[in-house]
Design a protein around this motif. Sequence first.
Motif, PDB file in Angstrom:
ATOM      1  N   ASN A  58       0.834  -1.209   0.000  1.00 63.11           N
ATOM      2  CA  ASN A  58       0.000   0.000   0.000  1.00 63.11           C
ATOM      3  C   ASN A  58       0.870   1.262   0.000  1.00 63.11           C
ATOM      4  O   ASN A  58       2.078   1.202   0.162  1.00 63.11           O
ATOM      5  CB  ASN A  58      -0.915  -0.028   1.238  1.00 63.11           C
ATOM      6  N   LYS A  59       0.230   2.396  -0.175  1.00 65.18           N
ATOM      7  CA  LYS A  59       0.895   3.713  -0.221  1.00 65.18           C
ATOM      8  C   LYS A  59       1.902   3.760  -1.362  1.00 65.18           C
ATOM      9  O   LYS A  59       2.961   4.374  -1.253  1.00 65.18           O
ATOM     10  CB  LYS A  59       1.559   4.054   1.120  1.00 65.18           C
ATOM     11  N   ASP A  61       1.730   5.315  -3.911  1.00 68.45           N
ATOM     12  CA  ASP A  61       1.851   6.689  -4.411  1.00 68.45           C
ATOM     13  C   ASP A  61       3.020   7.418  -3.741  1.00 68.45           C
ATOM     14  O   ASP A  61       3.498   8.425  -4.248  1.00 68.45           O
ATOM     15  CB  ASP A  61       0.551   7.466  -4.139  1.00 68.45           C
ATOM     16  N   LEU A  62       3.471   6.912  -2.591  1.00 67.90           N
ATOM     17  CA  LEU A  62       4.526   7.611  -1.852  1.00 67.90           C
ATOM     18  C   LEU A  62       5.911   7.023  -2.106  1.00 67.90           C
ATOM     19  O   LEU A  62       6.917   7.585  -1.658  1.00 67.90           O
ATOM     20  CB  LEU A  62       4.232   7.561  -0.338  1.00 67.90           C
ATOM     21  N   ASP A  86      -2.787   1.952  -4.058  1.00 65.48           N
ATOM     22  CA  ASP A  86      -2.911   3.261  -3.417  1.00 65.48           C
ATOM     23  C   ASP A  86      -4.355   3.268  -2.925  1.00 65.48           C
ATOM     24  O   ASP A  86      -5.280   3.506  -3.704  1.00 65.48           O
ATOM     25  CB  ASP A  86      -2.647   4.365  -4.440  1.00 65.48           C
ATOM     26  N   ALA A  87      -4.517   2.949  -1.643  1.00 67.68           N
ATOM     27  CA  ALA A  87      -5.871   2.731  -1.115  1.00 67.68           C
ATOM     28  C   ALA A  87      -6.696   4.021  -1.111  1.00 67.68           C
ATOM     29  O   ALA A  87      -7.922   3.969  -1.134  1.00 67.68           O
ATOM     30  CB  ALA A  87      -5.802   2.138   0.287  1.00 67.68           C
ATOM     31  N   ILE A  88      -6.020   5.163  -1.082  1.00 67.44           N
ATOM     32  CA  ILE A  88      -6.775   6.421  -1.068  1.00 67.44           C
ATOM     33  C   ILE A  88      -7.398   6.673  -2.435  1.00 67.44           C
ATOM     34  O   ILE A  88      -8.560   7.040  -2.547  1.00 67.44           O
ATOM     35  CB  ILE A  88      -5.880   7.597  -0.620  1.00 67.44           C
ATOM     36  N   ILE A 128       0.428  -4.164  10.312  1.00 68.39           N
ATOM     37  CA  ILE A 128       0.826  -3.360  11.474  1.00 68.39           C
ATOM     38  C   ILE A 128       0.007  -2.055  11.499  1.00 68.39           C
ATOM     39  O   ILE A 128      -0.599  -1.689  10.486  1.00 68.39           O
ATOM     40  CB  ILE A 128       2.351  -3.065  11.460  1.00 68.39           C
ATOM     41  N   PRO A 129      -0.014  -1.347  12.622  1.00 71.27           N
ATOM     42  CA  PRO A 129      -0.780  -0.097  12.676  1.00 71.27           C
ATOM     43  C   PRO A 129      -0.318   0.924  11.629  1.00 71.27           C
ATOM     44  O   PRO A 129       0.864   0.962  11.276  1.00 71.27           O
ATOM     45  CB  PRO A 129      -0.492   0.430  14.096  1.00 71.27           C
ATOM     46  N   ASN A 130      -1.283   1.671  11.144  1.00 71.09           N
ATOM     47  CA  ASN A 130      -1.041   2.816  10.258  1.00 71.09           C
ATOM     48  C   ASN A 130      -0.628   2.465   8.826  1.00 71.09           C
ATOM     49  O   ASN A 130      -0.212   3.340   8.066  1.00 71.09           O
ATOM     50  CB  ASN A 130       0.025   3.736  10.882  1.00 71.09           C
ATOM     51  N   VAL A 131      -0.733   1.203   8.479  1.00 70.78           N
ATOM     52  CA  VAL A 131      -0.300   0.792   7.145  1.00 70.78           C
ATOM     53  C   VAL A 131      -1.410   1.021   6.111  1.00 70.78           C
ATOM     54  O   VAL A 131      -1.171   0.940   4.909  1.00 70.78           O
ATOM     55  CB  VAL A 131       0.205  -0.678   7.222  1.00 70.78           C
ATOM     56  N   GLY A 132      -2.608   1.344   6.613  1.00 72.05           N
ATOM     57  CA  GLY A 132      -3.713   1.676   5.702  1.00 72.05           C
ATOM     58  C   GLY A 132      -4.820   0.641   5.661  1.00 72.05           C
ATOM     59  O   GLY A 132      -5.598   0.597   4.706  1.00 72.05           O
ATOM     60  N   LYS A 133      -4.934  -0.162   6.716  1.00 66.28           N
ATOM     61  CA  LYS A 133      -5.926  -1.243   6.724  1.00 66.28           C
ATOM     62  C   LYS A 133      -7.354  -0.702   6.604  1.00 66.28           C
ATOM     63  O   LYS A 133      -8.127  -1.172   5.775  1.00 66.28           O
ATOM     64  CB  LYS A 133      -5.795  -2.098   8.005  1.00 66.28           C
ATOM     65  N   SER A 134      -7.691   0.295   7.434  1.00 73.42           N
ATOM     66  CA  SER A 134      -9.065   0.822   7.391  1.00 73.42           C
ATOM     67  C   SER A 134      -9.344   1.513   6.064  1.00 73.42           C
ATOM     68  O   SER A 134     -10.439   1.377   5.509  1.00 73.42           O
ATOM     69  CB  SER A 134      -9.290   1.841   8.512  1.00 73.42           C
ATOM     70  N   THR A 135      -8.343   2.213   5.570  1.00 76.11           N
ATOM     71  CA  THR A 135      -8.512   2.892   4.282  1.00 76.11           C
ATOM     72  C   THR A 135      -8.783   1.871   3.181  1.00 76.11           C
ATOM     73  O   THR A 135      -9.647   2.072   2.327  1.00 76.11           O
ATOM     74  CB  THR A 135      -7.242   3.715   3.940  1.00 76.11           C
ATOM     75  N   LYS A 196       4.252   5.802  16.295  1.00 80.46           N
ATOM     76  CA  LYS A 196       3.990   7.178  16.708  1.00 80.46           C
ATOM     77  C   LYS A 196       4.715   7.483  18.010  1.00 80.46           C
ATOM     78  O   LYS A 196       5.142   8.597  18.250  1.00 80.46           O
ATOM     79  CB  LYS A 196       2.489   7.425  16.860  1.00 80.46           C
TER      80      LYS A 196
HETATM   81  P1  G4P Z   1      -4.593   1.432   9.750  1.00 86.89           P
HETATM   82  O1  G4P Z   1      -6.052   1.120   9.704  1.00 86.89           O
HETATM   83  O2  G4P Z   1      -3.740   0.349   9.167  1.00 86.89           O
HETATM   84  O3  G4P Z   1      -4.087   1.824  11.100  1.00 86.89           O
HETATM   85  O4  G4P Z   1      -4.311   2.688   8.784  1.00 86.89           O
HETATM   86  P2  G4P Z   1      -5.329   3.802   8.239  1.00 86.89           P
HETATM   87  O5  G4P Z   1      -6.239   3.237   7.215  1.00 86.89           O
HETATM   88  O6  G4P Z   1      -5.924   4.514   9.401  1.00 86.89           O
HETATM   89  O7  G4P Z   1      -4.303   4.756   7.484  1.00 86.89           O
HETATM   90  C1  G4P Z   1      -3.239   5.400   8.138  1.00 86.89           C
HETATM   91  C2  G4P Z   1      -2.863   6.654   7.392  1.00 86.89           C
HETATM   92  O8  G4P Z   1      -2.339   6.291   6.104  1.00 86.89           O
HETATM   93  C3  G4P Z   1      -4.039   7.582   7.117  1.00 86.89           C
HETATM   94  O9  G4P Z   1      -3.533   8.903   7.122  1.00 86.89           O
HETATM   95  C4  G4P Z   1      -4.431   7.223   5.708  1.00 86.89           C
HETATM   96  O10 G4P Z   1      -5.101   8.260   5.041  1.00 86.89           O
HETATM   97  C5  G4P Z   1      -3.069   6.967   5.096  1.00 86.89           C
HETATM   98  N1  G4P Z   1      -3.134   6.077   3.918  1.00 86.89           N
HETATM   99  C6  G4P Z   1      -3.739   4.866   3.828  1.00 86.89           C
HETATM  100  N2  G4P Z   1      -3.557   4.349   2.598  1.00 86.89           N
HETATM  101  C7  G4P Z   1      -2.817   5.238   1.895  1.00 86.89           C
HETATM  102  C8  G4P Z   1      -2.278   5.258   0.557  1.00 86.89           C
HETATM  103  O11 G4P Z   1      -2.422   4.342  -0.249  1.00 86.89           O
HETATM  104  N3  G4P Z   1      -1.555   6.370   0.210  1.00 86.89           N
HETATM  105  C9  G4P Z   1      -1.333   7.392   1.080  1.00 86.89           C
HETATM  106  N4  G4P Z   1      -0.616   8.436   0.642  1.00 86.89           N
HETATM  107  N5  G4P Z   1      -1.812   7.398   2.340  1.00 86.89           N
HETATM  108  C10 G4P Z   1      -2.536   6.329   2.741  1.00 86.89           C
HETATM  109  P3  G4P Z   1      -4.052   9.967   8.154  1.00 86.89           P
HETATM  110  O12 G4P Z   1      -5.534   9.865   8.284  1.00 86.89           O
HETATM  111  O13 G4P Z   1      -3.429  11.246   7.766  1.00 86.89           O
HETATM  112  O14 G4P Z   1      -3.491   9.412   9.457  1.00 86.89           O
HETATM  113  P4  G4P Z   1      -2.207   9.828  10.203  1.00 86.89           P
HETATM  114  O15 G4P Z   1      -1.201  10.292   9.162  1.00 86.89           O
HETATM  115  O16 G4P Z   1      -2.680  10.881  11.114  1.00 86.89           O
HETATM  116  O17 G4P Z   1      -1.770   8.580  10.879  1.00 86.89           O
END
Ligand code: G4P
Length: 283
Positions: A58-59, A61-62, A86-88, A128-135, A196
Amino acid sequence: MNINWFPGHMKKTRELLQKNLKLVDIVYELIDSRIPLSSRNPEIDKIVQNKPRIVIMNKSDLSNSNINKEWVEYFSKLGVNTVLVDAIKNKGVSQIISETNNLVKEKKEKLLSRGIKNKPIRAMIVGIPNVGKSTLINSLAGRKSAKTGDRPGVTKGKQWIKLKGNIELLDTPGILWPKFEEQEVALNLAFTGAIKDEIMDIETLALKLIEKLMVLASNSIEKRYDVMIEGKTSLQVMDDIGIRRGCILRKKEIDYARVANIVLDEFRDGTIGDISLETPKKI
Ligand code: G4P
């Protein structure tokens, strides 16, 4: 989210996950494409065992698109199915569905030979946390916001989300602990914002990130902050960024806390560039 991963906590998470795994046909292992190794759980192979699995980077795009391709090749040589996502922006999400259908083909055919048609394929997301699971859950489900599970493992009341291709996804992801024991890995997790909790003060963290980026992405740093890197130490580069950005305290000292926040934020959201912190080794 803030989970303190005590050994007892890990044990409980592992057991809960193993229970939930029995309910699914396939596992989506979510990792961060900027740090594909550092963002994997250390026991994931033991936990998932022989269950069909898709590694979802995931991510994407980054991270650097060329290095992303190298990772997909690397994992495929290891026999691991990998999808760049890119889950977003929903990129790569439909590929997850098609890969899922490929991987469970055999099971489906077996069921069909026993006269069982249209049994949904069940899947769950772990990472792991913050990897984008919920997104990713939201993206797969085509909705705006999922309730985020704040507990490791999985919640008790299970809900299945219907996806395309007769797939059902567990609505709560399995939250796994990261590999924080090694300093290099812990730093990568901190740079990307996966950890964090402060592993060190943010000024030292940003200095270490600058040091790393001077090697991996010197052009991006020079361009973004209008600084020269050649022949400079990381501290001198940090000073120069501070001067360029007007992060100056009284008595003309550099405001390192402000510089640190700028560099960390701009790395984490991709403003400095699409940068991969880990590259695969040749196999
Ligand atoms: P989690 O459930 O695994 O813990 O992760 P979650 O979906 O909450 O996503 C964590 C952060 O990563 C979020 O940013 C989310 O928008 C971002 N994110 C998820 N998927 C992608 C992706 O494919 N690309 C990018 N660029 N970002 C992604 P956030 O709400 O700003 O949270 P934070 O930065 O305050 O932790």
